[in-house]
Motif scaffolding. Structure first.
Motif, PDB file in Angstrom:
ATOM      1  N   PRO A  26     111.678  60.194  34.190  1.00 32.74           N
ATOM      2  CA  PRO A  26     112.675  60.241  35.261  1.00 32.74           C
ATOM      3  C   PRO A  26     112.877  58.859  35.875  1.00 32.74           C
ATOM      4  O   PRO A  26     112.032  57.971  35.725  1.00 32.74           O
ATOM      5  N   GLY A  27     113.984  58.694  36.598  1.00 37.20           N
ATOM      6  CA  GLY A  27     114.269  57.412  37.230  1.00 37.20           C
ATOM      7  C   GLY A  27     115.280  56.625  36.423  1.00 37.20           C
ATOM      8  O   GLY A  27     115.802  57.116  35.408  1.00 37.20           O
ATOM      9  N   PRO A  28     115.607  55.425  36.845  1.00 39.79           N
ATOM     10  CA  PRO A  28     115.003  54.715  37.983  1.00 39.79           C
ATOM     11  C   PRO A  28     115.637  55.114  39.315  1.00 39.79           C
ATOM     12  O   PRO A  28     116.625  55.840  39.349  1.00 39.79           O
ATOM     13  N   TRP A  29     115.041  54.607  40.384  1.00 34.55           N
ATOM     14  CA  TRP A  29     115.619  54.792  41.710  1.00 34.55           C
ATOM     15  C   TRP A  29     116.924  54.017  41.779  1.00 34.55           C
ATOM     16  O   TRP A  29     116.990  52.863  41.409  1.00 34.55           O
ATOM     17  N   LYS A  30     117.967  54.662  42.274  1.00 35.52           N
ATOM     18  CA  LYS A  30     119.288  54.047  42.353  1.00 35.52           C
ATOM     19  C   LYS A  30     119.582  53.584  43.784  1.00 35.52           C
ATOM     20  O   LYS A  30     119.273  54.295  44.744  1.00 35.52           O
ATOM     21  N   GLY A  31     120.191  52.417  43.901  1.00 32.15           N
ATOM     22  CA  GLY A  31     120.611  51.929  45.203  1.00 32.15           C
ATOM     23  C   GLY A  31     119.476  51.323  46.002  1.00 32.15           C
ATOM     24  O   GLY A  31     118.376  51.084  45.498  1.00 32.15           O
ATOM     25  N   SER A  32     119.765  51.074  47.268  1.00 38.04           N
ATOM     26  CA  SER A  32     118.775  50.460  48.149  1.00 38.04           C
ATOM     27  C   SER A  32     117.733  51.496  48.559  1.00 38.04           C
ATOM     28  O   SER A  32     117.916  52.706  48.369  1.00 38.04           O
ATOM     29  N   LEU A  33     116.658  51.003  49.124  1.00 37.09           N
ATOM     30  CA  LEU A  33     115.587  51.888  49.582  1.00 37.09           C
ATOM     31  C   LEU A  33     115.374  51.635  51.072  1.00 37.09           C
ATOM     32  O   LEU A  33     115.013  50.532  51.473  1.00 37.09           O
TER      33      LEU A  33
END
Length: 232
Positions: A26-33
């Motif tokens: 799964p992933g990746p993280w999209k956008g800002s955090l």
């Protein structure tokens, strides 16, 4: 059984999937955090972690302890990432690099993470185990960080270890600015001198230092145990 070195490899794979993406995970993280997204980020990291660790758990239930140890870091890591993003932006992860520093002499490596800020570049190495101290890095005894800076065609303004220890994230060992550039130059010159000596067939002295030798994989070649008494 899962060993500490395996644990370190799993952590690197998990962070690569979270930040950069791996096809089978799964992933990746999209956008800002941001702080508003802490829980979803932890959920994604947890999902990735469980998949990565599952084969080891299937082989030996004791691996659940390593997974539990890693999961305890996740809130701290997300908070560290949010704070980091205020100054630096992630550019790439698990980046393979190669540079010719002299005719016929290539330096190769794989960098855990590269961050950027305006025209600056920072290199991060994740550590889940023993981390060299600041003195060893500054004196050129621990060459990993400056060697990573040497790999880059661009000027690296900062190098640092990000250490996972006791549910906390530390980056106390770092170099930047003129001190880093001077050390990178010195490491390069030492490497060129050594390769030149090898090319000329000159004998190279053994370290003979217990702190270094205990991690060496070539003791059967060096046979330090056979000659150390004579040296002393």
């Amino acid at each position: 059984a899962l060993e500490k070195s395996d644990y370190g490899e799993y952590v690197h794979r998990i962070l690569q999937a979270f930040h950069g993406g791996i096809k089978s995970l799964p992933g990746p993280w999209k956008g800002s955090l941001t702080e508003a997204e802490v829980e979803p980020a932890i959920k994604l990291l947890t999902q990735i972690s469980q998949i990565v660790f599952q084969p080891a758990i299937d082989a030996n239930l004791a691996a659940r302890g390593w997974l539990k140890r890693w999961l305890a870091f996740l809130p701290e890591y997300i908070n560290w990432t949010i704070e980091r993003n205020k100054t630096w932006q992630l550019h790439s992860v698990e980046q393979r690099m190669q540079r010719e520093i002299a005719p016929g002499i290539d330096v190769k490596g794989r960098v855990d993470r590269i961050d950027i800020a305006e025209n600056q570049q920072a290199i991060i190495d994740y550590k889940t185990g023993l981390t060299p101290n600041m003195d060893a890095v500054e004196t050129g005894e621990a060459v990993q960080l400056p060697s990573y800076a040497l790999l880059s065609e661009n000027t690296v303004s900062r190098v640092e270890y990000v250490q996972f220890d006791k549910n906390k994230i530390y980056n106390k060992v770092n170099l930047e600015g003129d001190a880093l550039q001077a050390l990178v130059h010195a490491i390069k010159q030492r490497l060129l001198m050594l390769t030149d000596s090898i090319g000329q067939g000159q004998p190279l002295p053994a370290w003979g230092d217990p702190g270094i030798c205990r991690y060496c994989e070539y003791d059967v070649v060096c046979r330090r145990d056979s000659w150390q008494d004579n040296v002393e």
